[in-house]
Write an enzyme that holds these catalytic residues in place. Structure first.
Site, short mmCIF file in Angstrom:
data_model
loop_
_atom_site.label_atom_id
_atom_site.label_comp_id
_atom_site.label_asym_id
_atom_site.label_seq_id
_atom_site.Cartn_x
_atom_site.Cartn_y
_atom_site.Cartn_z
N PHE A 125 0.86 -1.08 -0.22
CA PHE A 125 0.12 0.01 0.20
C PHE A 125 1.05 0.74 0.18
CE2 PHE A 125 -3.19 2.66 2.26
CZ PHE A 125 -3.74 2.99 1.15
N ASP A 202 1.02 -5.28 8.24
CA ASP A 202 -0.17 -4.36 7.92
C ASP A 202 -1.12 -5.33 7.75
OD1 ASP A 202 -1.59 -3.06 7.06
OD2 ASP A 202 -0.40 -1.61 5.61
N TYR A 227 -11.46 1.02 9.67
CA TYR A 227 -12.83 0.97 9.57
C TYR A 227 -12.92 0.53 8.00
CZ TYR A 227 -8.86 3.30 7.08
OH TYR A 227 -6.81 3.68 6.66
N LYS A 228 -11.90 -0.65 7.68
CA LYS A 228 -12.52 -2.06 6.72
C LYS A 228 -13.09 -2.80 7.02
CE LYS A 228 -8.96 -0.22 4.55
NZ LYS A 228 -7.01 0.07 4.12
N ARG A 376 -11.85 -4.10 -7.74
CA ARG A 376 -11.90 -4.84 -6.89
C ARG A 376 -13.37 -4.50 -6.04
NH1 ARG A 376 -8.28 -2.23 -2.01
NH2 ARG A 376 -9.96 -0.19 -1.84
C1 LIG Z 1 -6.42 1.43 3.82
C2 LIG Z 1 -4.70 0.69 4.79
C3 LIG Z 1 -3.77 1.50 4.85
C4 LIG Z 1 -4.55 3.31 5.00
O1 LIG Z 1 -3.53 3.99 5.97
P1 LIG Z 1 -4.47 4.58 7.22
O2 LIG Z 1 -3.63 5.68 8.37
O3 LIG Z 1 -5.75 4.53 7.76
O4 LIG Z 1 -4.80 6.13 5.61
C5 LIG Z 1 -2.88 1.23 5.20
N1 LIG Z 1 -2.09 0.15 4.92
C6 LIG Z 1 -2.83 -0.69 4.26
C7 LIG Z 1 -2.18 -2.24 3.24
C8 LIG Z 1 -4.30 -0.13 4.02
O5 LIG Z 1 -5.03 -1.16 2.95
#
Ligand SMILES: *Cc1c(COP(=O)(O)O)cnc(C)c1O
Length: 402
Positions: A125, A202, A227-228, A376
């Protein structure tokens, strides 16, 4: 459609869908991996919090409950979702900030003479890549990039090939945000340890959708979104996991009063609070932690193994519909075919998808788009039905036909 109905009828978790706002509508939500639907009980949880806790207890709430909330929710999340014993998980900040703190803490625990490399991969990401680039610059470290197959993800062999006596820290995603590839958390963690280094995982796309087992795999550090698949709502704070063996002497870089021993003494000089509390920096975002509790309760009740089983069936059905409807129309599957090697979403690529996404959204079919031309399709196990998925895929097929 008969098959989708049958899959719903056979689904032991089907009734859980009724717990979510919007479950009755005909909208097809295929993006629960990006922002989970709210639970119906969240309305009550938030208004009760405002009336009784905030409005009723006022400042007393901090001592009575709120100061301990990050650890209390963290412990439940550890038990129900992460496979982590109590005292190792807390809720704080955003994933980006938590990752920064964990990567720096991991480096503090592992850099030594000759250990000056951070391993990362090109498919991770963006925030993870940018953070590691920034940290490497700040700390004078060298980046070691893995370039995995974009339709799959980082393999154990790729990690073995780049780790060794120069490796300090390895930063990877458990489930790849684009391909949905599920990495070998246990094997890779072991390989990183064999190289004498530490790993930061992560878990944004795996927490709440797959079994994780952090303690069993001896993971060092981990972070993820709430939040996911944890339905905490837009911008809800992240979670951090620090394995108990790294807690004594944990050196995280953002020294704030909430992470200090005896915070309310307001004394001179920083001295970290013992345990996971020392990971905190500023005031916990209490209000934003209320919604996620309902989802953690629900996952704990359903059992993460059952959630994972349904997730595999959902993605398998999505692949089946892709095979019959989208592959013949020139689309490509950019996700592993083996359910054991993927998380809870699939990505399908087709040149028409960029233009199509906004039309789909107007029609209440909601996947998301990832450049250059990937759709997706995210399947949040407790809120997504097989019929909802079928309707969404049928609309996509129809639009590709023009
Ligand atoms: C959604 C996501 C993030 C988001 O990070 P935020 O700090 O909440 O914006 C980070 N890493 C991965 C792999 C994600 O899918």
């Amino acid at each position: 459609m008969a098959r989708a109905r049958q899959l719903d009828a056979d689904d032991p978790l089907a009734a859980y869908r009724g717990h979510f706002i919007g479950a009755e509508s005909s909208l097809s939500y295929l993006d629960g991996n990006s922002l989970g639907r709210p639970l119906k009980r969240t309305r009550d949880d938030i208004s009760r919090f405002i009336e009784e806790s905030w409005g009723g207890r006022l400042i007393r709430g901090w001592d009575e409950e709120w100061l301990d909330l990050p650890q209390a929710i963290g412990d439940q999340l550890g038990r129900a979702v992460l496979g982590a014993a109590a005292g190792q998980v807390t809720i704080a900040d955003s994933t980006t900030v938590v990752l920064y703190k964990l990567i720096r803490a991991a480096l503090a625990a592992s850099t030594g003479p000759g250990r000056n490399e951070i391993v990362l991969d090109t498919e991770n990401f963006p925030t993870d890549r940018y953070l590691v680039e920034g940290i490497a610059k700040e700390q004078g470290l060298t980046l070691r990039w893995i370039t995995p197959d974009a339709a799959a993800g980082v393999t154990l062999e790729e990690v073995r090939a780049v780790t060794g006596p120069a490796t300090a820290v390895v930063v990877l995603s458990h489930v790849a945000y684009r391909s949905g590839h599920l990495a070998d958390l246990r094997g890779i963690t072991e390989a990183v340890h064999d190289a004498g280094a530490l790993v930061v995982w992560d878990l944004c796309h795996s927490a709440g959708s797959v079994e994780i087992g952090l303690d069993a795999s001896q993971v060092d550090f981990a972070a993820g979104c709430t939040y996911k698949y944890l339905n905490g709502g837009p911008g809800s704070p992240a979670f951090a996991y620090v394995n108990a063996r790294h807690l004594p002497g944990l050196a995280q870089p953002i020294w704030g009063w909430m992470g200090r021993k005896d915070a309310f003494e307001m004394a001179a000089g920083y001295e970290a609070a013992p345990g996971i509390r020392g990971f905190l920096s500023g005031t916990p975002t209490v209000l934003a932690m209320i919604p996620m509790r309902g989802m953690v309760d629900l996952i704990e009740e359903a059992g993460i193994e059952s959630v994972r089983r349904k997730s595999s069936l959902l993605t398998a059905f999505a692949v089946e519909l892709y095979d019959s409807w989208l592959a013949p129309r020139g689309a490509q599957l950019s996700t592993p075919r083996d359910p054991d090697q993927r998380g809870s979403h699939i990505t399908v690529d087709h040149p028409a998808f960029r233009e199509m996404t906004s039309v789909l959204w107007e029609r209440d079919i909601i996947p998301d788009f990832r450049a250059p031309h990937g759709l997706r399709i995210g399947l949040s196990p407790l809120s997504t039905s097989f019929s909802e998925l079928y309707d969404g895929m049928a609309a996509i097929r129809q639009l590709v036909d023009g």
